[in-house]
Design an enzyme around this catalytic site. Sequence first.
Site, short mmCIF file in Angstrom:
data_model
loop_
_atom_site.label_atom_id
_atom_site.label_comp_id
_atom_site.label_asym_id
_atom_site.label_seq_id
_atom_site.Cartn_x
_atom_site.Cartn_y
_atom_site.Cartn_z
N GLU A 143 28.10 34.15 36.66
CA GLU A 143 26.92 33.81 35.85
C GLU A 143 26.82 32.31 35.59
O GLU A 143 27.78 31.58 35.74
CB GLU A 143 26.96 34.54 34.51
CG GLU A 143 28.30 34.54 33.80
CD GLU A 143 28.95 33.20 33.57
OE1 GLU A 143 28.24 32.28 33.11
OE2 GLU A 143 30.16 33.05 33.86
N GLY A 285 33.14 29.41 35.34
CA GLY A 285 32.10 30.43 35.51
C GLY A 285 31.50 30.31 36.90
O GLY A 285 32.19 29.96 37.86
N GLU A 286 30.20 30.64 37.01
CA GLU A 286 29.45 30.62 38.28
C GLU A 286 30.19 31.35 39.41
O GLU A 286 30.06 31.00 40.58
CB GLU A 286 29.03 29.20 38.68
CG GLU A 286 30.12 28.24 39.10
CD GLU A 286 29.61 26.82 39.48
OE1 GLU A 286 29.95 26.36 40.58
OE2 GLU A 286 28.89 26.20 38.67
N ALA A 287 30.97 32.37 39.06
CA ALA A 287 31.71 33.21 40.03
C ALA A 287 32.84 32.47 40.72
O ALA A 287 33.42 33.00 41.67
CB ALA A 287 30.78 33.86 41.06
#
Lengths: 319, 319
Positions: A143, A285-287
């Site tokens: 996300e 974050g951001e996978a």
Amino acid sequence: ADAEAGEAAAERQAQLTKPAGSLGRLEELALWLARWQGRPDPSMERPRVAVFAGNHGIAARGVSAYPAEVTAQMVANFIDGGAAVNQLSAWVGADLRIYEMALDQPTADFTQGPAMADDDCARAMAYGMMSVEEGFDAMALGEMGIANTTSAAALCLALFGGEARDWVGRGTGVDEAGLARKVEVVEAGLAANPEARDEPFEALRRLGGYELAAITGAVMACRLARIPVVLDGFTCTAAAAVLHRLDRHALDHCLVAHRSVEPGHARLLAALGKTPLLDLDMRLGEASGAVLALGLLQAACACHNGMKTFAEAGVSGKD
Amino acid sequence: ADAEAGEAAAERQAQLTKPAGSLGRLEELALWLARWQGRPDPSMERPRVAVFAGNHGIAARGVSAYPAEVTAQMVANFIDGGAAVNQLSAWVGADLRIYEMALDQPTADFTQGPAMADDDCARAMAYGMMSVEEGFDAMALGEMGIANTTSAAALCLALFGGEARDWVGRGTGVDEAGLARKVEVVEAGLAANPEARDEPFEALRRLGGYELAAITGAVMACRLARIPVVLDGFTCTAAAAVLHRLDRHALDHCLVAHRSVEPGHARLLAALGKTPLLDLDMRLGEASGAVLALGLLQAACACHNGMKTFAEAGVSGKD
């Protein structure tokens, strides 16, 4: 899960040219993939990465080190190929998809009432579900959303109890005052939404956000499609945890990639009974952590499928 | 190490589109590679894997779950492409070399005197040094040798003190009786070689083995050639530890890939002040953990070199 495929994979593992168990979690990963993919020779040739981005009303309350416009700027960076997740997806050969969720319409400030209306939350979950397509070997979820560790902390407090400070951390790097504001916002969120404690989906709707609801939906859809899921850090795991509160086996098809620096993550992992694969002091974050873990899944498959057995290689067994 | 290249790399890291430090150890890895490769844009396109294999006189004393002929059988399996390290090297795109060290001539039984004669140990070290060639971005080291965790335990006891049982573990999977035999053999080795406690190279010669001496030599040669090294598990790290006892900065160009299940490894890592990258319950040896870590180094380089800066991507900085 397909127990038969798992047993066939376990039988093969036991014959490979290594002391039994000596590849540790790589062996577990191969068997887990075999069970969820329903095949004794698990595959990781076609991994998918999905990053959902949303904005949060509470961003206006000074809970992030970055301004809310960074969400849209980072989405542009994802599309342009300049972020960490782009490089990591290329490294692992994964198909990366970015899902931008009405960034010009943040959720409502949950210190004043529910973050999302019923139909908006349902739509966000459905959007996440629709991101899941057939034909992928695994799905890494992540996300982007300025202020979303505060949303995740409030969600965890509603789902698992404790104190606000147990679930709050520095996120992108707030100072002491920012940390205190995060605690206040989480407490105010629970006070304004007492119903969030009653029911997991209500917690998601009232305290979560569009990108969190999409992840919850994607996790469900992957279960139905028998696609193994790799969860990223604190916010992503919190979104999936909604399902765990409904059914403690709901995340059996999910692996948690890494232990985030965000302190709520370790507590959340304990609540879920999940041991992360990696512990590399990451908190982006951001996978990003999930995509790194896809690499380990590939390595596990390579060993499982490519190694010779003792008989094939003519290697003596144990004395 | 090249401090200037490290500083240039650190300056770039600070501008990449992520909160400072949020990629955790991936950032550290990129800077470490930059310093040792002497370039601000570290490269991991050409990694080398070297696995050294040797046999041990003490194998006849029942310290392994497998017979000594498995060393040669596994070397044949490496050459034939059937082992874990073959699959992992292919996964990471590494050039794998297997070095077979006179497997028909095991070291002498160190419970009766020195494992190696002076010139044999020197020759094994030189052999390891000659495995290091120019033009590689990093070198992952590993070993194969039935009974070599017992040799490594004796070496660690000589280098770092403590009790034999502190350094002994189940290796390939011995039972309680095997474990007790390993402790006895280690104690007998120290009793027969009291000079091993006086000097690290003497410890290597008296209690080590050909593949351990080759690793010691390879680690030294990589330092001279400015090639970053990735060490594997307990036996490999023990061979490198000889150099640490001579100079506590001698392993600054080395990274320990993972924490092995072999209990002596955690103790050894503490003595060396090294934090492993991975902790996946592995205990196979043959460079398997080191090659997995090469993958993480590639991911670190991909992020470092490929990400856009805040200015390039038009992303706002911290509030």
